[in-house]
Design an enzyme around this catalytic site. Sequence first.
Site: not given
Length: 303
Positions: A66, A188, A257
């Site tokens: 991101k 994405y 994550v």
Amino acid sequence: MDYQELLERIEADIAPLVGSGTPAEYIPALASVDPRQFGMAIADLDGNVHGVGDWRTAFSAQSITKVFALALALAEGGDSLWERVGREPSGNPFNSLVQLEYENGIPRNPFINAGALVVTDRLQTLTGDASSELLKFLQEESGNPDVAFDAEVAASEAENGDRNAALAHFMASYGNLGNPVPALLDHYFWQCSIELTCADLALAARFLARHGLRADGSRLLTRSEAKQINAVMLTCGTYDAAGEFAYRVGLPGKSGVGGGIVAVVPGLCTLAVWSPGLDAQGNSVAGVAALDRFTTLTGLSVF
């Protein structure tokens, strides 16, 4: 400063924490990763890189991407992006729907999932192929053409992506997306699946320590834009534990994550750390501890 000696000391100091926490369980392709791995790398402004442990092992970057998508969207399209996404900490989980309704479909910041979807949507509009442009950028800045998508992780994300789909459709209902939701989600998920090593990540993020200058010396961002991204990383980069991260580490950072974290010492170096065991907020237990030791031992922070 002898970075190699420093890294070896940090590795020894945090060794008891390696294996603590739990790999991301809601993405099956990540749940099976051995949590007893740890790698850390430092890259200086000239591209010299040092590392310890599993610093040459590729891992899933996940939300760390991101940062790079945001940089490309700002570089390509300017600060009009900020009309569609905020710059404030969320205080809620990274995939929360709650604030979107209160705030009329405008995500709090570009690092929660809703905000990252807006950034990817903007990058898709600007480039026509958001995920491929991002991958190309990471390959160029890291100097590693082998940085690649992981098809298994992308598929796993898609199969378990109902919450992200809900976020996207909700924002689309407010007119805050310019591309069809299915195509946006595809880009994405591919973006989040990118695999790289600690060495790759530290090298790729150097433009944030170099005040916006790319590896080849060309300017990606203005000094002000680089400062803005570092500021949002500090306040929003580690999910709803950003305050604790700022307290312990005191550097701009972005976690994922997959167990990775990238951190920036503006004007000096970038750091990347990876260990798959996560705490309750989704941040690497050993990774945060290692960055804490780095700033404690060196006295380097933005404060």
